[in-house]
Design a protein around this motif. Structure first.
Motif, mmCIF file in Angstrom:
data_model
loop_
_atom_site.group_PDB
_atom_site.id
_atom_site.type_symbol
_atom_site.label_atom_id
_atom_site.label_comp_id
_atom_site.label_asym_id
_atom_site.label_seq_id
_atom_site.Cartn_x
_atom_site.Cartn_y
_atom_site.Cartn_z
ATOM 1 N N PRO A 31 4.997 83.849 22.791
ATOM 2 C CA PRO A 31 3.667 83.297 22.473
ATOM 3 C C PRO A 31 2.579 84.359 22.406
ATOM 4 O O PRO A 31 1.466 84.077 21.938
ATOM 5 N N ASN A 32 2.885 85.573 22.854
ATOM 6 C CA ASN A 32 1.904 86.656 22.739
ATOM 7 C C ASN A 32 1.840 87.223 21.316
ATOM 8 O O ASN A 32 0.869 87.889 20.953
ATOM 9 N N GLN A 33 2.871 86.960 20.548
ATOM 10 C CA GLN A 33 2.922 87.460 19.179
ATOM 11 C C GLN A 33 2.723 86.369 18.133
ATOM 12 O O GLN A 33 2.311 86.659 17.007
ATOM 13 N N TYR A 34 3.026 85.104 18.530
ATOM 14 C CA TYR A 34 2.999 84.016 17.558
ATOM 15 C C TYR A 34 2.190 82.835 18.083
ATOM 16 O O TYR A 34 2.312 82.452 19.257
ATOM 17 N N GLU A 35 1.368 82.289 17.220
ATOM 18 C CA GLU A 35 0.615 81.070 17.528
ATOM 19 C C GLU A 35 1.414 79.884 16.972
ATOM 20 O O GLU A 35 1.528 79.722 15.753
ATOM 21 N N LEU A 36 1.989 79.090 17.881
ATOM 22 C CA LEU A 36 2.910 78.031 17.476
ATOM 23 C C LEU A 36 2.222 76.676 17.442
ATOM 24 O O LEU A 36 1.527 76.285 18.381
ATOM 25 N N SER A 37 2.431 75.950 16.348
ATOM 26 C CA SER A 37 1.925 74.586 16.209
ATOM 27 C C SER A 37 3.086 73.670 15.840
ATOM 28 O O SER A 37 4.082 74.109 15.245
ATOM 29 N N LEU A 38 2.935 72.393 16.175
ATOM 30 C CA LEU A 38 3.963 71.395 15.869
ATOM 31 C C LEU A 38 3.302 70.150 15.304
ATOM 32 O O LEU A 38 2.305 69.663 15.855
ATOM 33 N N TYR A 39 3.842 69.641 14.218
ATOM 34 C CA TYR A 39 3.413 68.350 13.678
ATOM 35 C C TYR A 39 4.626 67.442 13.643
ATOM 36 O O TYR A 39 5.678 67.801 13.096
ATOM 37 N N VAL A 40 4.490 66.246 14.247
ATOM 38 C CA VAL A 40 5.585 65.267 14.316
ATOM 39 C C VAL A 40 5.286 64.151 13.323
ATOM 40 O O VAL A 40 4.277 63.451 13.457
ATOM 41 N N MET A 41 6.137 63.983 12.335
ATOM 42 C CA MET A 41 5.866 63.064 11.234
ATOM 43 C C MET A 41 5.571 61.637 11.690
ATOM 44 O O MET A 41 4.649 60.988 11.203
ATOM 45 N N ALA A 43 4.694 60.834 14.748
ATOM 46 C CA ALA A 43 3.742 60.879 15.866
ATOM 47 C C ALA A 43 4.281 60.144 17.088
ATOM 48 O O ALA A 43 3.558 59.422 17.770
ATOM 49 N N GLN A 44 5.564 60.367 17.380
ATOM 50 C CA GLN A 44 6.194 59.568 18.428
ATOM 51 C C GLN A 44 7.387 60.296 19.035
ATOM 52 O O GLN A 44 8.088 61.035 18.359
ATOM 53 N N GLY A 45 7.602 60.076 20.339
ATOM 54 C CA GLY A 45 8.782 60.615 20.999
ATOM 55 C C GLY A 45 8.540 60.899 22.464
ATOM 56 O O GLY A 45 7.472 61.372 22.857
ATOM 57 N N GLU A 46 9.554 60.629 23.276
ATOM 58 C CA GLU A 46 9.407 60.738 24.724
ATOM 59 C C GLU A 46 9.491 62.175 25.232
ATOM 60 O O GLU A 46 9.257 62.436 26.419
ATOM 61 N N MET A 47 9.810 63.146 24.356
ATOM 62 C CA MET A 47 9.929 64.529 24.814
ATOM 63 C C MET A 47 8.641 65.330 24.643
ATOM 64 O O MET A 47 8.637 66.552 24.762
ATOM 65 N N LYS A 48 7.549 64.656 24.390
ATOM 66 C CA LYS A 48 6.257 65.336 24.231
ATOM 67 C C LYS A 48 5.928 66.192 25.453
ATOM 68 O O LYS A 48 5.457 67.323 25.336
ATOM 69 N N ASP A 49 6.171 65.653 26.653
ATOM 70 C CA ASP A 49 5.819 66.366 27.879
ATOM 71 C C ASP A 49 6.692 67.593 28.118
ATOM 72 O O ASP A 49 6.375 68.423 28.983
ATOM 73 N N ALA A 50 7.791 67.705 27.363
ATOM 74 C CA ALA A 50 8.670 68.868 27.517
ATOM 75 C C ALA A 50 8.233 70.044 26.652
ATOM 76 O O ALA A 50 8.801 71.132 26.750
ATOM 77 N N LEU A 51 7.215 69.824 25.809
ATOM 78 C CA LEU A 51 6.723 70.916 24.962
ATOM 79 C C LEU A 51 6.129 72.029 25.820
ATOM 80 O O LEU A 51 5.384 71.760 26.770
ATOM 81 N N PRO A 52 6.409 73.283 25.513
ATOM 82 C CA PRO A 52 5.741 74.383 26.226
ATOM 83 C C PRO A 52 4.229 74.289 26.047
ATOM 84 O O PRO A 52 3.746 73.825 25.003
ATOM 85 N N SER A 53 3.487 74.728 27.025
ATOM 86 C CA SER A 53 2.031 74.606 26.991
ATOM 87 C C SER A 53 1.401 75.384 25.841
ATOM 88 O O SER A 53 0.305 75.060 25.389
ATOM 89 N N TYR A 54 2.100 76.406 25.352
ATOM 90 C CA TYR A 54 1.533 77.231 24.289
ATOM 91 C C TYR A 54 1.798 76.678 22.884
ATOM 92 O O TYR A 54 1.394 77.287 21.884
#
Length: 402
Positions: A31-41, A43-54
């Motif tokens: 994450p020091n080299q890359y700015e990561l974004s995610l779009y979920v088509m 907008a749903q799923g129980e694994m949201k809380d497992a996403l890294p904070s960055y």
């Protein structure tokens, strides 16, 4: 130095193989080299809380309900309706759905989700910013969206499924892969079947095996959890959605043969899906309520793997199974159907068994391993040594930002 901006897009964020692999991929990117974004088509799923904070979630709203629950299905249908209306072009969307439906009807198999993927793509949020790299991590809506609606210097798509068997067609895709600079296949077999349909993109195609976080898997396998019954016979385990692809109907028939032969075994399934009611009826009809148990989806499946005697993955088709990889990492002897995808993960008679997708063949393979503990131990040891991570593949993806 400016961080490179990468957008990943996936259809849902539920507890399934592709999502697990994506989270592992996130953990491997600095994450020091890359700015990561995610779009979920969806907008749903129980694994949201497992996403890294960055990882920045781009959805303006999000439901953590599983798409497999009743409430989750209601949320999903609301999203589909909203995306049909959003951004206009209703007649164009309806005409596309009709064309695809007619083709599916002609081929004899209607798959409503695939009819809707482009509608969902065309009705999704569109961002002004330009990314260094946009990655469609699943086929269908994610790929259509990145191809048509994302601004990026480079674009990549992942294909996780056997294209030939899963119901996708060039008509459905509308040549979206033409817009991709690189197309990653999760296995050599997936590559072979994809190129059969898209020979013109052969030079864009590369293999990128699913990345798994081995340390995390082995650590979570040691946590509390697993089987709660006191069964002292042979435990069989399968992990996967309750869906047609996974062939649980055939597995239930195999369990009936095993039971009638006098073998002391019990089959457990971790997963949820649309076929639950049908499978429960079949289990009851064959009197297997205590022998074939549908445990539902669980947050941490790994203790179950280490407590099981044989992992069984008898499916109709695969791309590359995360569940098989997890079973191998955790030292399970594996039996799998001899189909596209599975045969690339198991060397028959060396580190597991490949068998025909029939109740008799599956039952015979299970009985063979039940009767031979040394063979189970040999397969488990060899399977454990099989999985290696290839950092060159990660570099191939990240170098697209340069």
């Amino acid at each position: 130095m400016r961080k490179k901006k990468i957008l990943f897009v996936i259809n849902t964020l539920g507890r399934a193989g592709a999502e697990v692999a994506l989270l592992s991929l996130f953990s491997a990117i600095d994450p020091n080299q890359y700015e990561l974004s995610l779009y979920v088509m969806m907008a749903q799923g129980e694994m949201k809380d497992a996403l890294p904070s960055y990882v920045h979630l781009k959805n303006p709203y999000f439901s953590t309900e599983s798409v497999l629950t009743e409430e989750g299905r209601r949320d999903m249908m609301k999203t589909v309706l909203r995306k049909f209306i959003q951004n206009g072009k209703w007649f164009k969307k309806a005409a596309y759905m009709l064309r695809v439906w007619k083709q599916m009807h002609k081929n004899g198999k209607i798959m409503p989700d695939k009819i809707l993927w482009r509608v969902i793509s065309d009705g999704s949020e569109q961002f002004d910013e330009t990314f260094d790299l946009a990655v469609a991590y699943l086929e269908g809506a994610s790929t259509y969206y990145v191809a048509d609606h994302v601004k990026a210097r480079q674009k990549a798509a992942f294909v996780h499924i056997d294209y030939e068997s899963s119901g996708y067609t060039p008509l459905m895709d509308k040549d979206c892969y033409r817009h991709m600079d690189r197309i990653f296949m999760v296995s050599d077999e997936v590559k072979k079947h994809f190129i059969k349909y898209y020979p013109q993109y052969q030079n864009k195609v590369a293999v990128f095996h699913n990345m798994l976080d081995y340390k995390k898997i082995t650590s979570k396998a040691k946590e509390a959890g697993g089987f709660t019954d006191s069964y002292d016979g042979i435990r069989l385990l399968t992990v996967g959605r309750l869906a047609y692809q996974k062939a649980y109907d055939i597995a239930i028939d195999a369990m009936k043969i095993i039971k009638d032969s006098g073998c002391k075994a019990r089959w457990y399934v971790l997963g949820e899906g649309s076929e639950r009611e049908m499978l429960e009826k079949k289990i009851a009809q064959l009197g297997l309520q205590k022998d074939f148990l549908l445990l539902g989806a669980v947050e941490n499946p790994y203790p179950y793997y280490v407590q099981t005697d044989i992992y069984v993955h008898a499916t109709r088709f695969e791309g590359k199974s995360i569940a098989i990889q997890e079973a191998q990492i955790l030292g399970c002897p594996v039996i799998a159907s001899d189909c596209n995808g599975n045969r690339e993960q198991i060397e028959n008679g060396i580190d597991g068994i490949l068998c025909s997708l029939t109740p008799e063949a599956i039952a015979d393979s299970i009985k063979e391993l039940i009767a031979d503990p040394k063979k189970r131990e040999k397969y488990a040891k060899r399977a454990r040594n099989r999985n290696t991570q290839n950092n060159d593949e990660l570099d191939l993806l990240l170098n697209m930002t340069k």
